[in-house]
Design a protein around this motif. Sequence first.
Motif, PDB file in Angstrom:
ATOM      1  N   GLY A  84      22.669  16.734 -11.587  1.00  0.00           N
ATOM      2  CA  GLY A  84      21.496  16.997 -11.228  1.00  0.00           C
ATOM      3  C   GLY A  84      21.153  17.737 -10.064  1.00  0.00           C
ATOM      4  O   GLY A  84      20.124  17.654  -9.405  1.00  0.00           O
ATOM      5  N   LEU A  85      22.187  18.547  -9.683  1.00  0.00           N
ATOM      6  CA  LEU A  85      22.028  19.608  -8.697  1.00  0.00           C
ATOM      7  C   LEU A  85      22.425  21.053  -9.363  1.00  0.00           C
ATOM      8  O   LEU A  85      23.320  21.072 -10.006  1.00  0.00           O
ATOM      9  CB  LEU A  85      23.237  19.179  -7.554  1.00  0.00           C
ATOM     10  CG  LEU A  85      22.995  20.146  -6.345  1.00  0.00           C
ATOM     11  CD1 LEU A  85      21.647  19.948  -5.695  1.00  0.00           C
ATOM     12  CD2 LEU A  85      24.147  19.936  -5.507  1.00  0.00           C
ATOM     13  N   ALA A  86      21.476  21.987  -8.973  1.00  0.00           N
ATOM     14  CA  ALA A  86      21.598  23.333  -9.324  1.00  0.00           C
ATOM     15  C   ALA A  86      22.273  24.140  -8.312  1.00  0.00           C
ATOM     16  O   ALA A  86      21.617  24.122  -7.386  1.00  0.00           O
ATOM     17  CB  ALA A  86      20.218  23.931  -9.800  1.00  0.00           C
ATOM     18  N   TYR A  87      23.402  24.763  -8.322  1.00  0.00           N
ATOM     19  CA  TYR A  87      24.055  25.347  -7.162  1.00  0.00           C
ATOM     20  C   TYR A  87      23.208  26.503  -6.907  1.00  0.00           C
ATOM     21  O   TYR A  87      22.677  27.202  -7.752  1.00  0.00           O
ATOM     22  CB  TYR A  87      25.209  25.955  -8.044  1.00  0.00           C
ATOM     23  CG  TYR A  87      26.051  26.728  -6.896  1.00  0.00           C
ATOM     24  CD1 TYR A  87      26.927  26.277  -5.823  1.00  0.00           C
ATOM     25  CD2 TYR A  87      26.077  28.129  -7.083  1.00  0.00           C
ATOM     26  CE1 TYR A  87      27.591  27.263  -5.086  1.00  0.00           C
ATOM     27  CE2 TYR A  87      26.884  28.967  -6.290  1.00  0.00           C
ATOM     28  CZ  TYR A  87      27.632  28.521  -5.288  1.00  0.00           C
ATOM     29  OH  TYR A  87      28.256  29.532  -4.433  1.00  0.00           O
ATOM     30  N   GLU A  88      23.250  26.722  -5.485  1.00  0.00           N
ATOM     31  CA  GLU A  88      22.375  28.229  -5.165  1.00  0.00           C
ATOM     32  C   GLU A  88      23.490  29.130  -4.404  1.00  0.00           C
ATOM     33  O   GLU A  88      23.523  30.408  -4.835  1.00  0.00           O
ATOM     34  CB  GLU A  88      21.505  27.878  -3.954  1.00  0.00           C
ATOM     35  CG  GLU A  88      20.167  27.158  -4.918  1.00  0.00           C
ATOM     36  CD  GLU A  88      19.156  27.023  -3.951  1.00  0.00           C
ATOM     37  OE1 GLU A  88      19.120  27.520  -2.618  1.00  0.00           O
ATOM     38  OE2 GLU A  88      18.065  26.378  -4.403  1.00  0.00           O
ATOM     39  N   ASP A  96      35.476  30.157  -5.346  1.00  0.00           N
ATOM     40  CA  ASP A  96      35.343  30.556  -6.976  1.00  0.00           C
ATOM     41  C   ASP A  96      34.421  29.452  -7.440  1.00  0.00           C
ATOM     42  O   ASP A  96      34.246  28.699  -7.131  1.00  0.00           O
ATOM     43  CB  ASP A  96      36.560  30.722  -7.665  1.00  0.00           C
ATOM     44  CG  ASP A  96      37.669  32.012  -7.244  1.00  0.00           C
ATOM     45  OD1 ASP A  96      37.053  32.767  -6.812  1.00  0.00           O
ATOM     46  OD2 ASP A  96      38.740  31.737  -7.044  1.00  0.00           O
ATOM     47  N   VAL A  97      33.607  30.033  -8.640  1.00  0.00           N
ATOM     48  CA  VAL A  97      32.820  28.919  -9.511  1.00  0.00           C
ATOM     49  C   VAL A  97      33.401  28.876 -10.889  1.00  0.00           C
ATOM     50  O   VAL A  97      33.955  29.795 -11.143  1.00  0.00           O
ATOM     51  CB  VAL A  97      31.429  29.418  -9.210  1.00  0.00           C
ATOM     52  CG1 VAL A  97      30.774  29.444  -7.965  1.00  0.00           C
ATOM     53  CG2 VAL A  97      30.858  30.744 -10.111  1.00  0.00           C
ATOM     54  N   SER A  98      32.844  27.735 -11.134  1.00  0.00           N
ATOM     55  CA  SER A  98      33.218  27.548 -12.830  1.00  0.00           C
ATOM     56  C   SER A  98      31.688  27.281 -13.377  1.00  0.00           C
ATOM     57  O   SER A  98      31.256  26.476 -12.935  1.00  0.00           O
ATOM     58  CB  SER A  98      34.079  26.636 -13.102  1.00  0.00           C
ATOM     59  OG  SER A  98      34.531  26.333 -14.494  1.00  0.00           O
ATOM     60  N   LEU A 108      30.545  34.372  -9.232  1.00  0.00           N
ATOM     61  CA  LEU A 108      29.303  34.306  -9.907  1.00  0.00           C
ATOM     62  C   LEU A 108      28.831  35.884  -9.958  1.00  0.00           C
ATOM     63  O   LEU A 108      28.912  36.477  -9.117  1.00  0.00           O
ATOM     64  CB  LEU A 108      28.323  33.494  -8.859  1.00  0.00           C
ATOM     65  CG  LEU A 108      27.015  33.350  -9.873  1.00  0.00           C
ATOM     66  CD1 LEU A 108      27.348  32.275 -11.005  1.00  0.00           C
ATOM     67  CD2 LEU A 108      26.237  32.273  -9.140  1.00  0.00           C
ATOM     68  N   GLY A 109      28.468  36.246 -10.828  1.00  0.00           N
ATOM     69  CA  GLY A 109      28.070  37.744 -11.135  1.00  0.00           C
ATOM     70  C   GLY A 109      29.019  38.230 -12.300  1.00  0.00           C
ATOM     71  O   GLY A 109      28.781  39.378 -12.658  1.00  0.00           O
ATOM     72  N   THR A 110      30.176  37.604 -12.389  1.00  0.00           N
ATOM     73  CA  THR A 110      30.994  38.196 -13.311  1.00  0.00           C
ATOM     74  C   THR A 110      31.548  37.284 -14.571  1.00  0.00           C
ATOM     75  O   THR A 110      32.118  37.793 -15.464  1.00  0.00           O
ATOM     76  CB  THR A 110      32.424  38.448 -12.512  1.00  0.00           C
ATOM     77  OG1 THR A 110      33.229  37.103 -12.186  1.00  0.00           O
ATOM     78  CG2 THR A 110      32.540  39.478 -11.293  1.00  0.00           C
ATOM     79  N   LEU A 111      30.887  35.946 -14.268  1.00  0.00           N
ATOM     80  CA  LEU A 111      31.283  35.182 -15.405  1.00  0.00           C
ATOM     81  C   LEU A 111      30.170  35.247 -16.498  1.00  0.00           C
ATOM     82  O   LEU A 111      29.073  35.650 -16.183  1.00  0.00           O
ATOM     83  CB  LEU A 111      31.265  33.768 -14.778  1.00  0.00           C
ATOM     84  CG  LEU A 111      32.428  33.276 -13.738  1.00  0.00           C
ATOM     85  CD1 LEU A 111      32.175  31.969 -13.161  1.00  0.00           C
ATOM     86  CD2 LEU A 111      33.597  33.337 -14.613  1.00  0.00           C
ATOM     87  N   ASP A 122      24.059  27.481 -13.616  1.00  0.00           N
ATOM     88  CA  ASP A 122      25.111  27.223 -14.726  1.00  0.00           C
ATOM     89  C   ASP A 122      26.352  26.781 -14.042  1.00  0.00           C
ATOM     90  O   ASP A 122      27.390  26.082 -14.749  1.00  0.00           O
ATOM     91  CB  ASP A 122      25.351  28.493 -15.672  1.00  0.00           C
ATOM     92  CG  ASP A 122      24.257  29.058 -16.199  1.00  0.00           C
ATOM     93  OD1 ASP A 122      23.672  28.319 -16.982  1.00  0.00           O
ATOM     94  OD2 ASP A 122      24.169  30.356 -16.234  1.00  0.00           O
ATOM     95  N   VAL A 123      26.524  26.817 -12.919  1.00  0.00           N
ATOM     96  CA  VAL A 123      27.733  26.527 -12.057  1.00  0.00           C
ATOM     97  C   VAL A 123      27.928  25.027 -12.299  1.00  0.00           C
ATOM     98  O   VAL A 123      27.089  23.976 -11.983  1.00  0.00           O
ATOM     99  CB  VAL A 123      27.906  26.892 -10.666  1.00  0.00           C
ATOM    100  CG1 VAL A 123      28.795  26.183  -9.704  1.00  0.00           C
ATOM    101  CG2 VAL A 123      27.764  28.344 -10.389  1.00  0.00           C
ATOM    102  N   THR A 124      29.305  24.629 -12.665  1.00  0.00           N
ATOM    103  CA  THR A 124      29.522  23.110 -12.747  1.00  0.00           C
ATOM    104  C   THR A 124      30.586  22.681 -11.687  1.00  0.00           C
ATOM    105  O   THR A 124      30.613  21.663 -11.261  1.00  0.00           O
ATOM    106  CB  THR A 124      30.197  22.844 -14.202  1.00  0.00           C
ATOM    107  OG1 THR A 124      31.531  23.668 -14.209  1.00  0.00           O
ATOM    108  CG2 THR A 124      29.370  23.255 -15.299  1.00  0.00           C
TER     109      THR A 124
END
Length: 149
Positions: A84-88, A96-98, A108-111, A122-124
């Motif tokens: 229920g949360l969209a990463y900012e 790092d993000v997945s 973010l920006g390379t995935l 899209d970040v989980t």
Amino acid sequence: MSCRIVVAISLALAAPPLLAERAQARPAVATDSAVFVERVMPDSSSRLEPAVRLSRGDKVVTVVTWYRMGGDGGFVITNPLPAGLAYEDSASDRQDVSVDGGRTWGHLGTLRIGNRLAAPEDVTHVRWRIPPGTAARGRGEIAYSGTVR
């Protein structure tokens, strides 16, 4: 947003879903987190208040406090984001993000997701590498923000 969804998001954000992955000399690490909601005031300033009730569109800031209880070396903290949360954004450049549930990691920006670049929503998962020098201080904070879906 229904009350059930608000309660579920509130519980998911309030629970400490953080995992401290042990690296090198296996430092003992404890984490705690606090969730705040950003409120915009009539004069256009903003302030953070403890999150008691969340609604769709609320901007939240999660502050993760880590404590190295013993051991040596650096470590990694991994935080799965509630659905229920969209990463900012994160306040640290060490994250790092997945976007695939924690299977692959990057900035973010390379995935990519299919043929497009992954977007913040899209970040989980988010993870931070705490290097040995920073870990030696024994305590630190990391913050990231998101929007309630």
